[in-house]
Enzyme design. Structure first.
Site, PDB file in Angstrom:
ATOM      1  N   GLY A  29     -26.019  -2.495 -12.744  1.00  0.00           N
ATOM      2  CA  GLY A  29     -26.546  -1.125 -12.022  1.00  0.00           C
ATOM      3  C   GLY A  29     -27.838  -1.404 -11.574  1.00  0.00           C
ATOM      4  O   GLY A  29     -28.203  -0.466 -10.535  1.00  0.00           O
ATOM      5  N   CYS A 238       3.186   8.374   0.325  1.00  0.00           N
ATOM      6  CA  CYS A 238       2.863   7.570   1.299  1.00  0.00           C
ATOM      7  C   CYS A 238       4.151   7.760   2.447  1.00  0.00           C
ATOM      8  O   CYS A 238       5.399   7.523   1.866  1.00  0.00           O
ATOM      9  CB  CYS A 238       2.720   6.095   0.808  1.00  0.00           C
ATOM     10  SG  CYS A 238       2.627   5.126   2.322  1.00  0.00           S
ATOM     11  N   CYS A 241       5.763   3.935   2.219  1.00  0.00           N
ATOM     12  CA  CYS A 241       6.258   3.331   1.058  1.00  0.00           C
ATOM     13  C   CYS A 241       6.529   4.308   0.002  1.00  0.00           C
ATOM     14  O   CYS A 241       7.059   4.150  -1.256  1.00  0.00           O
ATOM     15  CB  CYS A 241       5.510   2.160   0.587  1.00  0.00           C
ATOM     16  SG  CYS A 241       3.867   2.924  -0.340  1.00  0.00           S
ATOM     17  N   CYS A 263      -0.373   4.625   2.862  1.00  0.00           N
ATOM     18  CA  CYS A 263      -1.508   3.832   1.837  1.00  0.00           C
ATOM     19  C   CYS A 263      -2.668   3.268   2.708  1.00  0.00           C
ATOM     20  O   CYS A 263      -2.322   2.721   3.688  1.00  0.00           O
ATOM     21  CB  CYS A 263      -0.646   2.776   1.013  1.00  0.00           C
ATOM     22  SG  CYS A 263       0.564   3.415   0.016  1.00  0.00           S
ATOM     23  N   CYS A 269       1.085  -1.392   0.111  1.00  0.00           N
ATOM     24  CA  CYS A 269       2.140  -0.735   0.738  1.00  0.00           C
ATOM     25  C   CYS A 269       3.170  -1.610   1.151  1.00  0.00           C
ATOM     26  O   CYS A 269       4.474  -1.271   1.230  1.00  0.00           O
ATOM     27  CB  CYS A 269       1.570   0.047   1.928  1.00  0.00           C
ATOM     28  SG  CYS A 269       2.460   1.103   2.630  1.00  0.00           S
TER      29      CYS A 269
END
Lengths: 288, 201
Positions: A29, A238, A241, A263, A269
């Site tokens: 981080g 979606c 899909c 997507c 997808c």
């Protein structure tokens, strides 16, 4: 191949980047400064990610590039071609087959495994930058763990909008110590940052910073007890899909306000469509 | 100049260092795992693994401290020829190399500053073996817990208490490498040897 050193960058540059990556992994981080190079593409086109990828790639790797989830946008295609030409690596669009994935603003839907490395392109690595423009100050704030200002910002969201309106580049805290910008991924992707099996590397070229998350690192999205973090997405399936668990892009498809949701992860997808899942805008009866 | 000085580098620097770096990075990202590393043939007493780590990470920008028996004319000449790294003492080094006994005490090495914790030394510790896991590790890079062969415990417990400051360690033995970043919590001393499978879990 013969016109370039392997993976374009010279060896000394790669050593410098590699040392920064190791320190980044040792201090999850924390933003490690590095001497970012001019790349044959402008800042803002993923030069940080490209330099990190160049430093980690070996000729045995299979490389995938996504730009907001898509393998077929200009940025993704040109970076993929860049490493085909300068490193001679295999490339793919299939998430499962890739060993190194460079990404702009998304984490693939498919869970990553421990043989994979995810390289993020980062525009502004400093989560406190829009709250405090001076680098000398933000550096001091990180060293003192002084993150109150970030909570004030989230609180102001709540007081103005009734909820935390930050929807991308949502700040996270790593291992209880450093507040980190996960790059402008949608907050839908935030829960995938923690406990991921793959190594996550972040490169900011213009801002000259590298940071990292080792596998299985604790990553918490900042929130409040009475306003817990919520990973959100468009409330649809979606159109192509019928997936209901993936992050969706909203597309305007005509001049009368018609729209569809698809997507953003094109590989996910397409794999679902190939497996017989058909959405309502793709000839299917209805989204699940 | 002796042939030993000129030989023993990476035959193909860009490819060998790319592979060697991936081993070091995997080791640093997953404390407790052992990685193969090859390509270097440094003069004695350096192990091939230590040689490969030095060739991968050192150059004119990284002062190196050679501790104890590692500080020989042959090693200095080899490092100078292949990396150009300047030699220095422990208090100003970026990388230090030697056996654990030669490298200790750790108090003299730079541990970084509060604002730049990355400006700290990385110690390359030559070990007789990495196959006798003696400490339990927890922290980033480790799913639940991992085991690693460590030369002692207290120094590493103290080091991880300094987080985000502290030293990072790369352990080398033969042609294998392991690592212990400062973020790893070293839990308990356990002298019972445990199997590799548990160590790499």
């Amino acid at each position: 191949m013969i016109e370039y050193n392997f993976a374009y960058l010279d060896e000394q540059t790669k050593r410098m980047i590699r040392r920064a990556i190791l320190k980044g992994l040792a201090i999850p981080g924390y933003q490690v400064p590095f001497a970012s190079r001019e790349m044959p593409m402008p800042y803002g086109w993923g030069t940080g990610g490209v330099q990190v990828s160049a430093a980690v790639l070996t000729p045995d790797d299979t490389f995938k590039v996504i730009d907001q989830g898509a393998d077929d946008t200009t940025n993704a295609v040109s970076i993929r071609t860049f490493f085909e030409r300068t490193a001679g690596v295999q490339t793919t669009t299939a998430t499962q087959e890739a060993t190194v994935i460079q990404t702009r603003h998304r984490i693939p839907e498919e869970p990553l495994n421990d043989g994979q490395i995810l390289v993020y392109q980062v525009p502004i690595p400093e989560p406190l930058r829009f709250l405090e423009p001076r680098e000398s100050e933000t550096r001091k704030m990180h060293s003192l763990e002084e993150y109150g200002l970030m909570h004030v910002k989230l609180y102001e969201d709540i007081s103005r909008h009734g909820h935390i309106a930050t929807s991308y580049a949502y700040p996270v805290k790593v291992e209880g110590r450093y507040v980190m910008d996960p790059s402008p991924i949608p907050k839908f992707d935030n829960p995938k940052l923690g406990d991921m099996a793959a190594i996550q590397l972040f490169g900011a070229g213009r801002e000259q910073r590298i940071y990292a998350l080792p596998p299985y690192t604790q990553v918490t999205s900042l929130d409040f007890e009475d306003h817990p973090f919520e990973a959100s997405k468009a409330d649809h399936g979606c159109g192509m899909c019928a997936a209901t668990d993936s992050y969706l892009d909203e597309l305007i498809i005509d001049d009368t306000g018609g729209r569809m949701f698809v997507c953003s992860d094109t590989d996910y997808c397409e794999a679902r469509q190939a497996a017989g899942h058909i959405g309502k805008d793709n000839g299917g009866k209805d989204a699940a | 100049m002796q042939a030993e000085t000129l030989s023993g580098g990476f035959a193909d620097p860009s490819l060998h260092s790319a592979h060697a770096f991936r081993s070091v990075m995997e080791a640093m990202a997953r404390p407790g795992t052992l990685q193969d590393i090859s390509g270097a043939a440094p003069p004695a007493p350096l192990s091939p693994a230590a040689g490969a780590v030095l060739l991968t990470l050192c150059d004119t920008e990284t002062p190196v401290y050679l501790a104890g028996d590692a500080d020989t004319d042959a090693v200095r000449a080899w490092l100078a020829f292949h990396t150009g790294a300047p030699m220095t003492g422990p208090s100003h080094c970026t990388f230090a190399l030697g056996t654990w006994d030669a490298l200790t005490p750790l108090e003299t090495y730079p541990i970084g500053t509060a604002e730049y914790p990355d400006r700290s030394a990385t110690l390359i510790v030559e070990c007789p073996t990495l196959d006798a896991p003696s400490a339990t590790l927890k922290g980033p890079g480790i799913k639940e817990s991992a085991m690693l062969s460590l030369p002692e415990h207290d120094a590493f417990v103290k080091n991880s208490a300094l987080f985000p400051l502290g030293l990072d360690f790369i352990f080398t033995s033969g042609s294998r490498v392991a690592a212990l970043p400062r973020s790893t919590e070293v839990l308990c001393a356990d002298s019972k040897p445990l199997s590799r499978e548990e160590g790499s879990a």
